[in-house]
Design an enzyme around this catalytic site. Structure first.
Site, mmCIF file in Angstrom:
data_model
loop_
_atom_site.group_PDB
_atom_site.id
_atom_site.type_symbol
_atom_site.label_atom_id
_atom_site.label_comp_id
_atom_site.label_asym_id
_atom_site.label_seq_id
_atom_site.Cartn_x
_atom_site.Cartn_y
_atom_site.Cartn_z
ATOM 1 N N SER A 1 0.786 -1.240 0.000
ATOM 2 C CA SER A 1 0.000 0.000 0.000
ATOM 3 C C SER A 1 0.814 1.285 0.000
ATOM 4 O O SER A 1 0.268 2.347 -0.287
ATOM 5 C CB SER A 1 -0.920 0.033 1.215
ATOM 6 O OG SER A 1 -2.161 -0.489 0.871
ATOM 7 N N LYS B 1 0.579 3.458 -2.966
ATOM 8 C CA LYS B 1 -0.590 4.313 -3.230
ATOM 9 C C LYS B 1 -0.238 5.794 -3.152
ATOM 10 O O LYS B 1 -0.813 6.624 -3.853
ATOM 11 C CB LYS B 1 -1.715 3.990 -2.237
ATOM 12 C CG LYS B 1 -2.333 2.619 -2.459
ATOM 13 C CD LYS B 1 -3.251 2.242 -1.315
ATOM 14 C CE LYS B 1 -3.855 0.857 -1.519
ATOM 15 N NZ LYS B 1 -4.429 0.306 -0.282
ATOM 16 N N TYR C 1 -2.753 -2.049 -10.972
ATOM 17 C CA TYR C 1 -2.763 -1.792 -9.518
ATOM 18 C C TYR C 1 -1.951 -2.857 -8.761
ATOM 19 O O TYR C 1 -1.099 -2.517 -7.921
ATOM 20 C CB TYR C 1 -4.223 -1.743 -9.018
ATOM 21 C CG TYR C 1 -4.338 -1.793 -7.508
ATOM 22 C CD1 TYR C 1 -3.972 -0.705 -6.729
ATOM 23 C CD2 TYR C 1 -4.801 -2.946 -6.861
ATOM 24 C CE1 TYR C 1 -4.052 -0.764 -5.341
ATOM 25 C CE2 TYR C 1 -4.887 -3.011 -5.482
ATOM 26 C CZ TYR C 1 -4.507 -1.917 -4.725
ATOM 27 O OH TYR C 1 -4.577 -1.982 -3.353
ATOM 28 N N TYR D 1 -4.869 2.801 7.513
ATOM 29 C CA TYR D 1 -6.128 2.040 7.578
ATOM 30 C C TYR D 1 -7.015 2.680 8.648
ATOM 31 O O TYR D 1 -7.094 3.899 8.732
ATOM 32 C CB TYR D 1 -5.839 0.554 7.849
ATOM 33 C CG TYR D 1 -4.717 0.011 7.001
ATOM 34 C CD1 TYR D 1 -4.834 0.004 5.610
ATOM 35 C CD2 TYR D 1 -3.543 -0.452 7.556
ATOM 36 C CE1 TYR D 1 -3.802 -0.474 4.805
ATOM 37 C CE2 TYR D 1 -2.502 -0.944 6.753
ATOM 38 C CZ TYR D 1 -2.644 -0.950 5.381
ATOM 39 O OH TYR D 1 -1.627 -1.399 4.596
ATOM 40 N N VAL E 1 0.984 -3.771 3.819
ATOM 41 C CA VAL E 1 0.898 -5.093 4.453
ATOM 42 C C VAL E 1 2.170 -5.930 4.280
ATOM 43 O O VAL E 1 2.282 -6.993 4.862
ATOM 44 C CB VAL E 1 -0.334 -5.913 3.978
ATOM 45 C CG1 VAL E 1 -1.630 -5.259 4.402
ATOM 46 C CG2 VAL E 1 -0.293 -6.155 2.486
HETATM 47 N N1 GLU Z 1 -2.092 -5.002 -2.671
HETATM 48 C C1 GLU Z 1 -2.719 -5.007 -1.381
HETATM 49 C C2 GLU Z 1 -4.222 -5.068 -1.558
HETATM 50 O O1 GLU Z 1 -4.729 -4.450 -2.437
HETATM 51 C C3 GLU Z 1 -2.321 -3.760 -0.649
HETATM 52 C C4 GLU Z 1 -2.850 -3.781 0.729
HETATM 53 C C5 GLU Z 1 -2.067 -2.993 1.711
HETATM 54 O O2 GLU Z 1 -0.835 -2.960 1.725
HETATM 55 O O3 GLU Z 1 -2.750 -2.381 2.531
HETATM 56 O O4 GLU Z 1 -4.904 -5.798 -0.864
#
Ligand code: GLU
Length: 304
Positions: A64, A67, A189, A240, A258
């Site tokens: 993530s 992002k 993505y 989160y 994650v």
């Molecule tokens: N590629 C992971 C997902 O889309 C990223 C999640 C994360 O790192 O929070 O579930």
């Protein structure tokens, strides 16, 4: 004068000694093979001095954290038009939650939850000729490091199991907020999430958010007001449904993934990255959070 090196050495030693390291993410099968005993930390100050301890040179799946980089690329390309497609409010929900998306007509709450990053990916696919290559080159250019690459095994693994992301993307598409095919958007993505970087590389790329949009080589990537907005989104949405807890404990804008990485920064002062693969129940690196709390408490340096 603060002795960052000795502070990082102590933090790394304390982390290595902890018995409860959290649990490694296993919903992406390829991520579950990581050694939970890894711990790395790197800090880069505004003058370019780099301090490191532990496994700070070992690369891992940033997940993530990517992002923020997708956001930064798209924001520099289309400016405030972005906010017609995605909001800027914290979700208060886990990263892959779907209910708000349904209630809010397919406009994701913010660009740092999965749904938001999926919309950002859709825009990049529409705007770029070769999004996979151009995004990678963008990250390599900011960092000044051409060795940074995607991890195809991780991306393929997630493609097979990322059912909630498919669900989110189809829901967004049903509301008309996705222009490209779901498969194409998720293909990009998942690949962007599979970027492998070390703590050392992460502090170099996040340097632009610490240093008014300018990278270590002084090239400009973002306007000052864009940096302000991205940092504000990291502070309110970067962890989160634990963004409040991170602000409370650590007091810096940042983003976790994650894969166990966390990057955080104090504008005009330093950026710091940690890596410890074990996560807490909210999906944030357990020892990474502890380490950053120690850092800002010990140095007295936070945005508050
Ligand atoms: N590629 C992971 C997902 O889309 C990223 C999640 C994360 O790192 O929070 O579930």
């Amino acid at each position: 004068m603060l002795d960052f090196q000795s502070i990082l050495n102590t933090i790394s030693k304390v982390a290595k000694e902890q018995s409860d390291k959290g649990s490694v993410a296993n919903y992406i099968p390829e991520l579950s093979n990581i050694d939970p005993n890894k711990f790395g930390i790197a800090l880069l100050d505004k003058n370019g001095s780099l301090y490191q301890a532990g496994d700070s040179n070992e690369s891992f799946s940033v997940q993530s954290i990517t992002k923020v980089l997708l956001l930064s690329m798209v924001f520099s390309m289309i400016g405030d038009d972005l906010w017609n497609r995605v909001g800027v409010e914290p979700s208060g929900d886990p990263f892959n939650h779907l209910s708000l998306l349904e209630m809010e007509n397919g406009i994701p709450r913010n660009p740092l939850i999965n749904a938001g990053a999926i919309v950002v990916s859709d825009i990049l696919i529409s705007k770029l000729e070769n999004p996979k290559l151009e995004f990678l080159e963008y990250v390599q250019r900011i960092t000044g490091d051409k060795s940074i690459d995607y991890d195809l095994k991780v991306a393929t693994s997630e493609k097979k199991t990322g059912f909630r992301n498919y669900a989110a993307a189809y829901l967004i598409k049903s509301f008309g907020n996705l222009q490209n095919q779901v498969e194409d958007v998720l293909d990009f993505y998942f690949l962007s999430c599979s970027l492998r970087m070390s703590c050392e590389q992460l502090v170099k790329v996040f340097y632009i958010f610490m240093n008014r949009g300018n990278c270590l080589n002084n090239n400009n990537y973002l306007a000052l007001s864009q940096v302000k907005r991205i940092n504000a989104i990291m502070l309110t949405c970067g962890f989160y449904d634990e963004a409040g807890e991170f602000a409370f404990e650590v007091g810096l804008p940042g983003k976790s993934g994650v894969g166990g990485g966390i990057v955080a920064l104090l504008p005009n002062k330093f950026c710091v990255a940690t890596w410890s693969p074990g996560l807490n129940e909210k999906g944030n690196s357990k020892l990474g959070m502890l380490a950053l709390e120690q850092l800002t408490t010990e140095t007295g340096l936070s945005i508050f």
